[in-house]
Scaffold this motif. Structure first.
Motif, PDB file in Angstrom:
ATOM      1  N   SER A  86       0.747  -0.812  -0.287  1.00 53.06           N
ATOM      2  CA  SER A  86       0.142   0.310   0.137  1.00 53.06           C
ATOM      3  C   SER A  86       1.009   1.455  -0.014  1.00 53.06           C
ATOM      4  O   SER A  86       1.631   0.762   0.625  1.00 53.06           O
ATOM      5  CB  SER A  86      -0.521  -0.450   0.945  1.00 53.06           C
ATOM      6  N   GLY A  87       0.075   2.329  -0.694  1.00 58.69           N
ATOM      7  CA  GLY A  87       1.251   3.753  -0.950  1.00 58.69           C
ATOM      8  C   GLY A  87       0.288   4.593  -0.073  1.00 58.69           C
ATOM      9  O   GLY A  87       1.229   5.376   0.809  1.00 58.69           O
ATOM     10  N   ALA A  88      -0.940   4.174   1.391  1.00 62.78           N
ATOM     11  CA  ALA A  88      -0.583   5.156   2.425  1.00 62.78           C
ATOM     12  C   ALA A  88       0.355   5.290   3.518  1.00 62.78           C
ATOM     13  O   ALA A  88       0.028   3.922   4.025  1.00 62.78           O
ATOM     14  CB  ALA A  88      -2.733   4.200   2.744  1.00 62.78           C
ATOM     15  N   PRO A  89       0.771   6.255   4.114  1.00 64.16           N
ATOM     16  CA  PRO A  89       1.588   6.770   4.657  1.00 64.16           C
ATOM     17  C   PRO A  89       1.555   5.979   5.816  1.00 64.16           C
ATOM     18  O   PRO A  89       2.237   5.355   6.381  1.00 64.16           O
ATOM     19  CB  PRO A  89       1.712   8.247   4.687  1.00 64.16           C
ATOM     20  N   GLU A  90       0.118   5.883   6.485  1.00 65.60           N
ATOM     21  CA  GLU A  90      -0.245   4.857   7.740  1.00 65.60           C
ATOM     22  C   GLU A  90       0.617   3.713   7.893  1.00 65.60           C
ATOM     23  O   GLU A  90       0.155   3.544   8.972  1.00 65.60           O
ATOM     24  CB  GLU A  90      -1.458   5.117   8.286  1.00 65.60           C
ATOM     25  N   GLU A  91      -0.258   3.286   6.747  1.00 66.99           N
ATOM     26  CA  GLU A  91       0.278   1.731   6.433  1.00 66.99           C
ATOM     27  C   GLU A  91       1.940   1.348   6.713  1.00 66.99           C
ATOM     28  O   GLU A  91       2.500   0.227   7.088  1.00 66.99           O
ATOM     29  CB  GLU A  91      -0.155   0.824   5.063  1.00 66.99           C
ATOM     30  N   ILE A  92       2.236   2.126   6.468  1.00 69.69           N
ATOM     31  CA  ILE A  92       3.990   2.441   6.493  1.00 69.69           C
ATOM     32  C   ILE A  92       4.635   0.791   5.698  1.00 69.69           C
ATOM     33  O   ILE A  92       5.730  -0.520   5.794  1.00 69.69           O
ATOM     34  CB  ILE A  92       4.712   1.571   8.197  1.00 69.69           C
ATOM     35  N   GLY A  93       4.242   0.995   3.893  1.00 69.23           N
ATOM     36  CA  GLY A  93       4.900  -0.246   3.671  1.00 69.23           C
ATOM     37  C   GLY A  93       5.535  -0.149   2.855  1.00 69.23           C
ATOM     38  O   GLY A  93       6.210   0.799   2.791  1.00 69.23           O
ATOM     39  N   GLY A  94       5.947  -1.168   1.729  1.00 72.19           N
ATOM     40  CA  GLY A  94       7.013  -0.510   0.210  1.00 72.19           C
ATOM     41  C   GLY A  94       8.083  -1.155   1.111  1.00 72.19           C
ATOM     42  O   GLY A  94       8.148  -1.360   2.502  1.00 72.19           O
ATOM     43  N   LEU A  95       9.253  -1.518   0.398  1.00 75.58           N
ATOM     44  CA  LEU A  95      10.419  -2.446   0.809  1.00 75.58           C
ATOM     45  C   LEU A  95      11.383  -1.401   1.353  1.00 75.58           C
ATOM     46  O   LEU A  95      12.214  -2.424   2.289  1.00 75.58           O
ATOM     47  CB  LEU A  95      10.802  -3.114  -0.752  1.00 75.58           C
ATOM     48  N   LEU A  96      11.428  -0.656   1.686  1.00 80.45           N
ATOM     49  CA  LEU A  96      12.336   0.451   2.120  1.00 80.45           C
ATOM     50  C   LEU A  96      11.853   0.418   3.823  1.00 80.45           C
ATOM     51  O   LEU A  96      13.479  -0.147   4.537  1.00 80.45           O
ATOM     52  CB  LEU A  96      12.064   2.003   1.719  1.00 80.45           C
TER      53      LEU A  96
END
Length: 363
Positions: free
Chosen positions: A177-187
């Motif tokens: 998810s790209g939603a900031p609150e989800e803290i997603g992404g590979l970084l």
């Protein structure tokens, strides 16, 4: 006359929040494998996961929510937070306020400031707060640490670390998810591992540069990211995390003044856990075949026979929870502190800023 031997202490009772990938594949099996711990309660609101937990761990109690689990705080000795990233801080905070030590899966928080606030709360309450950085117990990382301790490479100049995958199709879910609150992404996912390893090996970061991309059609969060860290001691760490790598590079390439070490392939423990295998006392665990050993040498590529094979030390994920249990009994140190996690989050936040603004960030 010798004094009678006291009976061994009862296992510490563990409440596990979340039974998705992290909870079911990593935490629950490792907790169950520890003679010093017992998986007492799992919290999940998903009926299928509740049934899975009962089937995989007969006798375990199931709570429908973290709140329901924490209502039983006086029946537990440790809370493990393996729920989605956005819940880490609130659940860990509630557990600490309930008087319970806590283990939190990485990343501990979305920001270094939140991580340090949690650490301060744990200190104030006199409670253990540990972060599950299991990749410190990967077979290749343990081997590299041993080589560095021996001085086999000489002074290290550059550390290259890759955690790459080929997953051209999206899986969906909060991790993408790209939603900031989800803290997603590979970084913040795989990046939490490679940054933590770099800091453990070479100390504090003073400068961070990053390039972060969203490459797969329909993706919202970063799926191909590069970080360059300059450490205070002058070592340069070049780190890659990617889901879009069609040809995988070496897991480690470490270059020193005397020699280099190159290692391909991932530690086998995650794959074994996913397949349902479990660590057993006295049985081999985390061992890989000789053809996958890394090579140490200078002047020639390992792919053309250069260097000498170095036996890979066995992976040792069970050692993390053994260390947690020892720390709770006053017989050892916290294996991964919240302050260490905050230092890694400083780097991740700097990397996000660097990629967004196209500049190097000084810490």
């Amino acid at each position: 006359m010798s004094s009678p031997t006291s009976p061994p202490p009862s296992p510490l009772r563990v409440g596990l929040v979340g039974y998705g990938l992290a909870g079911s594949v990593f935490h629950a099996p490792l907790i169950a494998a520890s003679p010093d711990l017992v998986l007492d309660t799992v919290s999940t609101g998903n009926p299928e996961r509740a049934a899975q937990a009962r089937a995989e761990h007969p006798g375990v109690r199931v709570a429908g929510s973290a709140e329901e689990l924490l209502a039983r705080a006086d029946e537990l000795d440790l809370i493990v937070v393996a729920s989605p990233n956005k819940t880490h801080v609130p659940v860990a905070t509630a557990a600490l306020q309930a008087g319970l030590p806590v283990v939190v899966d990485k990343p501990l928080a979305g920001t270094a400031a939140e991580a340090r606030a949690l650490a301060a709360l744990a200190d104030e309450r006199g409670l253990l707060l540990s972060v599950f950085q299991n990749r410190r117990w990967d077979n290749d990382f343990r081997t590299l640490r041993s080589l560095l301790a021996e001085g086999a490479l000489g002074e290290v100049q550059r550390f290259e670390s890759r955690f790459e995958r080929w997953r051209p199709q999206l899986k969906g879910g909060w991790r993408e998810s790209g939603a900031p609150e989800e803290i997603g992404g590979l970084l913040y996912d795989l990046g939490s591992h490679v940054v933590d390893q770099a800091l453990v090996l070479f100390g504090p970061a003073v400068r961070v540069y990053a390039e972060s991309d969203v490459r797969r059609p329909g993706a919202e969060a970063d799926d191909d990211t590069f970080l360059a860290i300059t450490h205070a001691d002058g070592v340069h760490s070049h780190l890659w995390v990617s889901a879009t790598t069609a040809q995988l590079g070496p897991r480690f390439r470490v270059l020193g003044q005397r020699a280099g070490y190159v290692k391909y392939g991932l530690d086998p423990q995650e794959a074994a856990l996913r397949e349902g295998l479990r660590p057993e006392p006295g049985a081999a665990w985390g061992v890989e075949p000789a053809e996958l050993w890394g090579r140490l040498g200078a002047g020639e590529s390992p792919l053309t026979g250069g260097g000498t094979p170095v036996e890979t030390l066995p992976g040792a994920y069970p050692a993390y929870y053994a260390a947690v249990a020892a720390a709770l009994r006053g017989a050892g140190e916290n294996p991964v502190t919240a302050y260490e996690a905050a230092a890694a989050l400083d780097v991740l936040e700097a990397a996000r800023k660097s990629a967004r603004e196209g500049v190097a960030v000084t810490l």
